[in-house]
Structure formats: structure tokens, C-alpha cells
Enzyme design. Structure first.
Site, short mmCIF file in Angstrom:
data_model
loop_
_atom_site.label_atom_id
_atom_site.label_comp_id
_atom_site.label_asym_id
_atom_site.label_seq_id
_atom_site.Cartn_x
_atom_site.Cartn_y
_atom_site.Cartn_z
N LYS A 97 -15.43 17.06 10.41
CA LYS A 97 -16.51 16.86 11.37
C LYS A 97 -16.89 18.21 11.95
O LYS A 97 -16.19 18.76 12.79
CB LYS A 97 -16.08 15.85 12.44
CG LYS A 97 -15.91 14.49 11.79
CD LYS A 97 -15.62 13.38 12.76
CE LYS A 97 -15.64 12.06 11.99
NZ LYS A 97 -14.71 11.07 12.48
N THR B 229 0.87 -1.18 0.00
CA THR B 229 0.00 0.00 0.00
C THR B 229 0.90 1.23 0.00
O THR B 229 2.07 1.13 0.38
CB THR B 229 -0.87 0.04 1.27
OG1 THR B 229 0.02 0.08 2.39
CG2 THR B 229 -1.74 -1.20 1.38
N TRP C 80 -20.96 15.51 9.22
CA TRP C 80 -19.76 15.28 8.43
C TRP C 80 -19.83 16.03 7.10
O TRP C 80 -20.86 15.97 6.41
CB TRP C 80 -19.60 13.78 8.13
CG TRP C 80 -19.30 12.95 9.35
CD1 TRP C 80 -19.33 13.37 10.66
CD2 TRP C 80 -18.92 11.58 9.39
NE1 TRP C 80 -19.01 12.35 11.50
CE2 TRP C 80 -18.75 11.22 10.75
CE3 TRP C 80 -18.71 10.60 8.41
CZ2 TRP C 80 -18.36 9.94 11.15
CZ3 TRP C 80 -18.34 9.32 8.82
CH2 TRP C 80 -18.16 8.99 10.16
N GLU D 71 -5.73 -3.44 -1.34
CA GLU D 71 -6.22 -4.55 -0.50
C GLU D 71 -7.38 -5.30 -1.14
O GLU D 71 -7.76 -6.36 -0.67
CB GLU D 71 -6.69 -4.02 0.86
CG GLU D 71 -5.58 -3.56 1.79
CD GLU D 71 -5.21 -2.10 1.60
OE1 GLU D 71 -5.46 -1.56 0.51
OE2 GLU D 71 -4.67 -1.51 2.55
#
Ligand code: AMP
Length: 565
Positions: free
Chosen positions: A459, A206, A464, A351
Site C-alpha cells: 500500500k 489449509t 495498491w 476452501e
């Protein structure tokens, strides 16, 4: 009981312990990737693989030649002492030779480790040492990079340069040899496969925006299942008539599986090598009659700018898959409305092998207006069979209402269960789902929409704000080249958005112009509290905005609204 056990052993154990399981009576045909190239060579042997070589000329080969030369690679690897499970790495562009190395290594049970040349040099050193790579295949392009790193690469015994003798420069790398000489004395007969389908096949790290990169270790089985799932009609829907140009690099998330799915379908492959600018890609699209291509938005932006500035048309391209980051509306509209090319918006990650969702429209879109369809296509789409997704908010499954944001979690046939050497510990929840680190909504039809990275979401007063949504609108403002939104501390709301803009050369829009542009296009309470202009917005190794670096740059910055409240 391990599913990796041979059929008969499982049967015997069941028999002895009296478990009442009746096994099917079908053949055991291990899902190993060598079968894909065997299939391509046997059934589509004359189908071409065309490469813009690093040396310059266009090189033409076929699946049958790739198959034979991949076997030579296998024999050369065996002669080097490479055994099952040994890692061999590639630092290379998309090319026919790179394909040969993939199949040659995986076919004998070695693990093919793709290295991303865009990573920082220290990360490359870390990754190569962590993987204990024994051999590195490299393009000429990366010799200076490897020469600079070689003293730190403890495990690498030999470097094979993907070129021929005539193009080999003087080079001080250990055991260095040109690829053509290295394979030339080896036979094109080698035995592939014959091992358990759960055997490791590939390794890809990654990009490691936080902490060290972590290795995702694909198995033969997961690669084959991923290949089958990407070939579904509503996913990439590849066929033998297709001509595929994967601009997505084989070193980043496996070129979205195309290096496996194209030969599986018998499609012609067109490999762009090191040249991904608009003019070079356009030339290949037209001269090779490409029907399908896949790339990240930045590459498509370059192509579209080229088409616009030269007044060119696309004569054969039918579909493009776009992913890696959200598709900007401008790219979607230009392709679909001006050039007649269908856009498939895809989401995935290293992934997830990498394909997780893709935005093909189904019958639920039939009654929608064009504008509504575009809106739906800008979402990241639905998971194909083989992938399950859901949204968790405070640990509970969120409703599929297209509104409620939460953490996107994923489970499936080709999703990582843990990282190489156990880095990062346990990564699955009690139901076997992996937390993607993305924040998303899912609507009633199953279309997922990424609204942010969990660490980037703003936030504000318990609600959000999607930094990506604000960026996507801001990038449409006149003169804006790149837009990034980060959250900054606010005493009343906890966080409020700060919009950071890199402008195109000669652009004259002011802060007031940008605010006026945003007005009415985003919710009022999503309106950034301030806008700042920078010369360049930093990008990470995979071409995405580096928010970590931006947060660092703007550490001491305070929002004007925070000062007055
Ligand atoms: P990587 O593992 O480097 O391919 O990065 C995977 C991450 O890229 C995902 O977790 C998302 O945050 C992002 N990503 C990939 N595709 C998309 C997309 N279509 N829209 C938005 N973000 C995306």
C-alpha cells in the site's frame, strides 16, 4: 427447514404447518461420491489406472479392479471398527492404491483426511491430533517421518503401509501392516452410500501460513457438485477419451478434483507416484499417451527445462491446467507457442474444493490478437456455473472494469461455510460470501485477475501495488531464478516495494541490469525502491514463496529511499 431432511419428512412438515410449497416429483438420488466409482466400474470398467509405484515398477489396474479393491478397503475399515464420521488419514502420493483408500473410506461414510507431507512436522502432529485420525495409510516414503512423530499421535490405532509383504521393512509403528495383507482376507462386496448427501466425505487442512492450519470439511454433495462443475466444457472438459495425469497431489486440495472427475468421465488415469521431476513426468506423458495434465507452475518449469535441454517434443498432450500460484508468462508462451499445448490457468483454494475460476477463452476473445489473447489467458479466468465471485473495496462491490483491485470474495456449491470444529469462527459475510484473502480485479467479461494476497499487497500512498505482478515481470529478467517482492516501511509513502532475487547458478546480472530490465515493463511508481540478492528464497509447504519468512529475514532492513527522504 433443513434441506438434509428426507423428501417425505419435508413434505409432511409442510403439510402440517400449511406452508404453500410444492415439491417436485423427481427421484431422490443422494449425491454421494461412491456413485462415481460405481459409475466408472460399470461403464468404463476396463479403463486403466496406471501408477509409477513407490517400489519402482509401473503398475496397471482398471476402474473395475479399483472398485473391487476399494470395497475390500471398506470391509477392512469396518473390521477395524471404523464408523460413520470417523477420520482416516492418508499420507501418500498419487497412486491406484491411494484411490482405492479414498473410495473405500468415503463409501462407508468415514471421512478421508489427506495429509500433506510437505507441512512442517509440528503442523502434521497438530493436524492429526486435531482431526483425531484413527488410522493412517502411508507410502513407504513417509515411514521415517511417522516413526519420528508416532509418540505424539495420540488417536492413531493403526498404520497401513501402501505396499505388499515383500516390500515391508522393519517398523515400530503401532499395529503396522502392509496394505495387501490388510485387505487380502476381505470380501469385495460391501454396501456403499445410502446416507444423507450432506454427510462429511473429506477433510483437508489449509496450509496455515498464519496461525494453526484449519480443516475444510467437504461433504459428499459438495464433492459431487464440484466434480460436475469441473467437468464442464469450458472448465476441464474431461471425457472418456482423455488420459489424465494429475501431478497435483491428492493431498493438496484434492488433486483439483481429478480423483473424482476422471472416474466420473471414464478417463484413463496416470499416477506419477513420488517422481515429479521433468524426465519422469515426460516419460509418463509420452509412454501413456497423456492428453491432459494438471500441476503447479514449479512442476511445469521442471518439465519445460527438461524438454528444452533434451530437444524433446510432446506428442499427445493437448491441454494443461496450471494453478496454485500465478502462471509465469514464460511457461504460458512455451506451452502455447512452442509445444502446441493449451494452457488453462486456474485459481482456487482448499476452501473452494478447490476450483474457483479457470481461463478458457470465449467468443469475446475471437477478435483479439495473439498477444492480447495471451494477456487474457494470464488472468486467472472466469468462474464456472456453481461459483460466484465479486470484488469488495472498502466493503462496497467494485466495478468490473479490470482495473479496480479489492478483496476477492466467493460463494457457491462447493465453498466452505465454516472450518472443522468451528476454528476461525464465522467465515461468511451477511450475503454468504467467503473472503479468499486474495486481492483481484474482474473485467467486463468476468475474467478475474489475482493481483496479490491481501496481506502481501503493497500500500503505497493510498494506492495498491501488486507484488505478484512485479514478481512475474522480474522473473523474466536474465539469470533470475525466483523473485519475491515485499513491502517495506517508507516515511512518505507508508510502504514501498523491495525486490528480493534468487539467481540461477552462474548468472551475472547486476542490480543495474535488473532495474534496466524492469524499466518500461511495469508502471513507474511500481518500480522497487531497492533490489537485494539472496542464496535461496524460502518456499512454504505447498511450494509457494514464504513471504512471512522473508519479512522476518528483512525485518531490520531499511530502504535506501526511506533513509534519504
Ligand atoms: P491453497 O489453499 O493452499 O491451495 O492456497 C490457495 C491460494 O493459492 C489462493 O488463495 C491464492 O492466493 C493462491 N493461488 C491459487 N491459484 C492461483 C493462481 N492461479 N494465481 C495466483 N494465486 C493462486
Amino acid at each position: 427447514m433443513s434441506i438434509a431432511m428426507p423428501h417425505k419428512a419435508v413434505w409432511l412438515i409442510n403439510y402440517i404447518f400449511g406452508e404453500k410449497i410444492m415439491l417436485g416429483l423427481m427421484q431422490n438420488w443422494p449425491l454421494t461420491v461412491d456413485k462415481i466409482m460405481d459409475h466408472a466400474a460399470t461403464n468404463h470398467g476396463r479403463r486403466e489406472v496406471v501408477t509409477r509405484s513407490v517400489e519402482g515398477p509401473i503398475v496397471r489396474t482398471t476402474y473395475s479392479e479399483i472398485h473391487a479393491r476399494a470395497k475390500q478397503v471398506s470391509n477392512a475399515l469396518l473390521a477395524e471398527g471404523i464408523a460413520h464420521g470417523d477420520r482416516v488419514a492418508t499420507l501418500a502420493w498419487n497412486s491406484g492404491r491411494h484411490l482405492e483408500v479414498w473410495y473405500g473410506a468415503m463409501g462407508i461414510g468415514a471421512v478421508l483426511h489427506t495429509l500433506n507431507p510437505r507441512l512442517f512436522p509440528e503442523q502434521l502432529v497438530y493436524i492429526i491430533n486435531h482431526a483425531e485420525d484413527k488410522l493412517i495409510f502411508t507410502d513407504l516414503t513417509f515411514l521415517p517421518l511417522l516413526e519420528a512423530l508416532k509418540d505424539k499421535l495420540a488417536t492413531v490405532a493403526r498404520y497401513v503401509v501402501l505396499t505388499d509383504k515383500d516390500h515391508m521393512p522393519e517398523c515400530g509403528l503401532k499395529g503396522v501392516i502392509d496394505y495387501e495383507s490388510w485387505i487380502s482376507d476381505h470380501s469385495a462386496q460391501a454396501s456403499w452410500g445410502g446416507f444423507d448427501e450432506h454427510t462429511a466425505a473429506g477433510l483437508c487442512y489449509t496450509s496455515g501460513t498464519t496461525g494453526n492450519p484449519k480443516g475444510v470439511l467437504y461433504s459428499h454433495r459438495s464433492n459431487v457438485l464440484h466434480t460436475l462443475l469441473t467437468m464442464q466444457k469450458d472448465v476441464m472438459g474431461l471425457g472418456a477419451r482423455d488420459v489424465i495425469l494429475p501431478v497435483v497431489p491428492m493431498f493438496h486440495a484434492n488433486a483439483w478434483g481429478v480423483a473424482l472427475s476422471a472416474p466420473a468421465a471414464g478417463a484413463k488415469m496416470v499416477m506419477p507416484g513420488a517422481k515429479m521431476d521433468g524426465a519422469s513426468i515426460y516419460e509418463l506423458l509420452e509412454s501413456e499417451y497423456v492428453t491432459f495434465s494438471a500441476a503447479v507452475p514449479t512442476v511445469w518449469m521442471m518439465l519445460l527445462q527438461y524438454l528444452e535441454s533434451t530437444n524433446s517434443r510432446l506428442s499427445t498432450l493437448k491441454r494443461v491446467a496450471i494453478g496454485g500460484s500465478a502462471v509465469p508468462e514464460r511457461i504460458m508462451r512455451l506451452f502455447e507457442e512452442k509445444y502446441g499445448v493449451e494452457v488453462l490457468h486456474a485459481w482456487g483454494m482448499t476452501e473452494t474444493s478447490p476450483l474457483g475460476t479457470l481461463g478458457s477463452l470465449g467468443p469475446e476473445a475471437d477478435g483479439l490478437s495473439h498477444e492480447e489473447q495471451i494477456k487474457l489467458k494470464l488472468k486467472q479466468g472466469r468462474p464456472p456455473f456453481g461459483v460466484e465471485i465479486k470484488i469488495l473495496r472498502d466493503g462496497m462491490q467494485a466495478p468490473r472494469d479490470g482495473q479496480t483491485f479489492g478483496n476477492l470474495v466467493v460463494r457457491g456449491a462447493a465453498i466452505a461455510a465454516s472450518y472443522f470444529k468451528g476454528e476461525g469462527g464465522d467465515i461468511l459475510d451477511q450475503d454468504g460470501f467467503f473472503d479468499t484473502g486474495d486481492v483481484a480485479t474482474i473485467d467486463e467479461h468476468g475474467f478475474m485477475h489475482i493481483t496479490d494476497r491481501a496481506k502481501d499487497v503493497i500500500k503505497s500512498g493510498g494506492e495498491w501495488i501488486s507484488s505478484i505482478d512485479v514478481e512475474n515481470v522480474a522473473v523474466g529478467a536474465p539469470g533470475v531464478a525466483v523473485a519475491a517482492v515485499i513491502g517495506k516501511y517508507h516515511p512518505k509513502w507508508d510502504e514501498r516495494p523491495l525486490l528480493i532475487l534468487e539467481m540461477a547458478k552462474g548468472a551475472s546480472s547486476t542490480k543495474a541490469d535488473i532495474f534496466a530490465y524492469l524499466d518500461g515493463k511495469i508502471a513507474k511508481w511500481w518500480m522497487p525502491d531497492d533490489i537485494v540478492f539472496v542464496d535461496a528464497i524460502p518456499l512454504g509447504a505447498t511450494g509457494k514463496i514464504n513471504k512471512l519468512a522473508l519479512r522476518e529475514t528483512f525485518k531490520a532492513y531499511e530502504l535506501p529511499t526511506a533513509l534519504v527522504s
